[in-house]
Structures are given as C-alpha cells and as structure tokens.
Write a protein that holds these residues in place. Sequence first.
Motif, PDB file in Angstrom:
ATOM      1  N   ILE A  65      -4.789  -2.806  -6.651  1.00  0.00           N
ATOM      2  CA  ILE A  65      -5.971  -2.820  -5.783  1.00  0.00           C
ATOM      3  C   ILE A  65      -7.129  -2.159  -6.529  1.00  0.00           C
ATOM      4  O   ILE A  65      -6.983  -1.050  -7.053  1.00  0.00           O
ATOM      5  CB  ILE A  65      -5.681  -2.092  -4.455  1.00  0.00           C
ATOM      6  N   ALA A  66      -8.273  -2.832  -6.550  1.00  0.00           N
ATOM      7  CA  ALA A  66      -9.401  -2.396  -7.369  1.00  0.00           C
ATOM      8  C   ALA A  66      -9.879  -0.986  -7.033  1.00  0.00           C
ATOM      9  O   ALA A  66     -10.317  -0.243  -7.924  1.00  0.00           O
ATOM     10  CB  ALA A  66     -10.553  -3.391  -7.217  1.00  0.00           C
ATOM     11  N   SER A  67      -9.799  -0.588  -5.779  1.00  0.00           N
ATOM     12  CA  SER A  67     -10.326   0.709  -5.355  1.00  0.00           C
ATOM     13  C   SER A  67      -9.319   1.843  -5.482  1.00  0.00           C
ATOM     14  O   SER A  67      -9.635   2.993  -5.174  1.00  0.00           O
ATOM     15  CB  SER A  67     -10.817   0.626  -3.907  1.00  0.00           C
ATOM     16  N   ARG A  68      -8.108   1.534  -5.938  1.00  0.00           N
ATOM     17  CA  ARG A  68      -7.060   2.547  -6.095  1.00  0.00           C
ATOM     18  C   ARG A  68      -6.764   2.774  -7.574  1.00  0.00           C
ATOM     19  O   ARG A  68      -6.842   1.852  -8.393  1.00  0.00           O
ATOM     20  CB  ARG A  68      -5.770   2.098  -5.389  1.00  0.00           C
ATOM     21  N   SER A  69      -6.353   3.989  -7.889  1.00  0.00           N
ATOM     22  CA  SER A  69      -5.998   4.303  -9.282  1.00  0.00           C
ATOM     23  C   SER A  69      -4.585   3.855  -9.612  1.00  0.00           C
ATOM     24  O   SER A  69      -4.219   3.775 -10.784  1.00  0.00           O
ATOM     25  CB  SER A  69      -6.136   5.813  -9.522  1.00  0.00           C
ATOM     26  N   SER A  70      -3.795   3.560  -8.587  1.00  0.00           N
ATOM     27  CA  SER A  70      -2.421   3.096  -8.811  1.00  0.00           C
ATOM     28  C   SER A  70      -2.088   2.007  -7.805  1.00  0.00           C
ATOM     29  O   SER A  70      -2.694   1.937  -6.725  1.00  0.00           O
ATOM     30  CB  SER A  70      -1.426   4.261  -8.670  1.00  0.00           C
ATOM     31  N   PRO A  71      -1.130   1.131  -8.125  1.00  0.00           N
ATOM     32  CA  PRO A  71      -0.761   0.064  -7.184  1.00  0.00           C
ATOM     33  C   PRO A  71      -0.207   0.641  -5.879  1.00  0.00           C
ATOM     34  O   PRO A  71       0.258   1.781  -5.822  1.00  0.00           O
ATOM     35  CB  PRO A  71       0.316  -0.717  -7.944  1.00  0.00           C
TER      36      PRO A  71
END
Length: 309
Positions: A99-105
């Motif tokens: 997810i683009a807005s998260r640092s990890s899946p």
Amino acid sequence: MAAIDMQEFVKQCRAANPLFKENVFASLLEKIKAYNTNLKLGNQARTLQSEAGIQILLRNLSQDLKTRYAKALAYIQAKIKGALARPDETAVFKLSIPIASRSSPLDVRGEGFPSLAAIQEVGRNLAIICPLVHDLAKSDHEGPRRNWFAQESLREVHSSIVNLDQYLNRQCTGISFKVLRVGGRCDGETVDNSLAGQVIRAVMVGHEDRPDYRKQGGYLKVPWGLRIFFGPLYFSVNEHYDAVLKTVAIYRFMTLFHELTHKILRTQDKVYELSNCLSIKDTANAVMCADSWGYFLTDYANTRNRLPG
C-alpha cells in the motif's frame, strides 16, 4: 426458498388484529410481490435483492408491530430463510498487500471466501482506502466534509480522520475477514440475506466512551489487528444500489470502510441508506454513523477518480 402467500400473510395479520388494514404493511407487501415475481422468473440475483429488501423492512419495523404481528412476520421469515449456498468455511487465503501510504505491506486473511479473486478485491480496496485516508488527514479542509457532516462536528471529523490514518497506515499489522452464512450467528444475531457486513462489538473498559475513539490519540485504544465479517448481501448485491453506489465494486468498497469505522472509531448504525444519511448530515448523529462515513469516503474517492472497478 419458497414463494410467500400474501393472502396467508394478511389472514394471519387479521387473526392477530381483526381491525388490520393492508396499508399498515404497504411497503412490505410491495417487496413481497417483487420477491414472488423474481422467484417465479428464476432470477436468483433479483430474488436475493428482493429478499434483502424484505429483511431490511422487517428489521426496521416498530417494536409494537413486531410484537402484535409476530406470528405473521415469522411466516415470512420461514418462507425466505436460507436462500444462499453456504460458503466453504474451510477455505483460507492469506495475502500481503503493498500500500502506497504504508511503510510495510498489510497482511490480509480471508476465511470462507468463494474464491481467491474475492479476497483480492478486498485487498485492492484497502490499497485505495488507506492512501485516501492519508490524504484527508493532511488538511482539515480536504474532502467533501460538509456533504455528509454537520459544521459543528468538523473538528471531531478531522480528529477521527487522523485516527483512521494513524491506525490504518501505521499501527495496523493485519486484518482478517470471514464470510458469514445465512442462518449462522454473529455477535448474538442470526445472519440473514440483508446483512452486508458485521463486526463484533468492542468491550470498552473503565470510563471509556465511543467519542474517546474519535479524539486525538483514540487510535491507540484499537488493537493492532482487526476482524471483519461479510454477509450474504456483500456478495449478492446488484448494480445501481443507489445514486452513489452505482456498481457492485463501489458498494463493496463502501461496505468495507463502513465496517472499518465501526472498529477504529466505534461508529454506530444510526441510520442506513443514502437518503437517511443525507437527512442527518446537519446533525451530531452523522459523525457517529458508519454509513455516513462510508458515503463520505466514497464521495471523496469519486472526486479523486479513485473508485474501484
């Protein structure tokens, strides 16, 4: 699934109340007529949609009507109970969603879904929802807030959005989804074909109250993982549900966010449906209403050309 004999229903209503007039259940009788017609034509999708409409009307009847005409209403339930095939409750799918807005899946688990594609759709919707929420959190003027919430609630709306952002894009490690079958039980209630989504009501401790989850830092009270249930209507809904939820994909997108707000913001089902959400948009109830939040994010996704499908 069996046809509903309207004459028998009316007969049972008159047995309960000799002064019964059919206009008491005018809307219900119209829904029953549509249900019987679709059933006779063999149109399963439209039959299920008609049945969902009946179930919604039954659920929203006054307690006085439910009590007075209990036997007649039970007759309707007996005729339409158990229309959907049971999902394969042993099927488990596990996904890791970038997810683009998260640092990890984000880890996603699906239980009882009819196919891998069905849980992948949930993953794609999460990949839309999380960045949209992140963008909304950047400014208290972003998005069509006054379309769905009262002016005096806008500060609470923004703190709620910030909590959603902090939770979905930072704190949450995984979400599990389970499909519910007709006749099953969830949170003390029997599942019928009008159910689209469900969560288990959270236990609040001490002096906690629902508004606490919409204040600054409220997301810290939410567990790192969530569990959400999807009911029969999530899978059987037709196109053109209303003027906003024009496709099945958009309906499912909205339903997912609706359920997320229950868990993260402790929203309630103050009202359902577009017209009712519009009728409360200038009241304090809107910020507490899960459907209002669902329509709000769907509206925003539309302005950003990010709707699914």
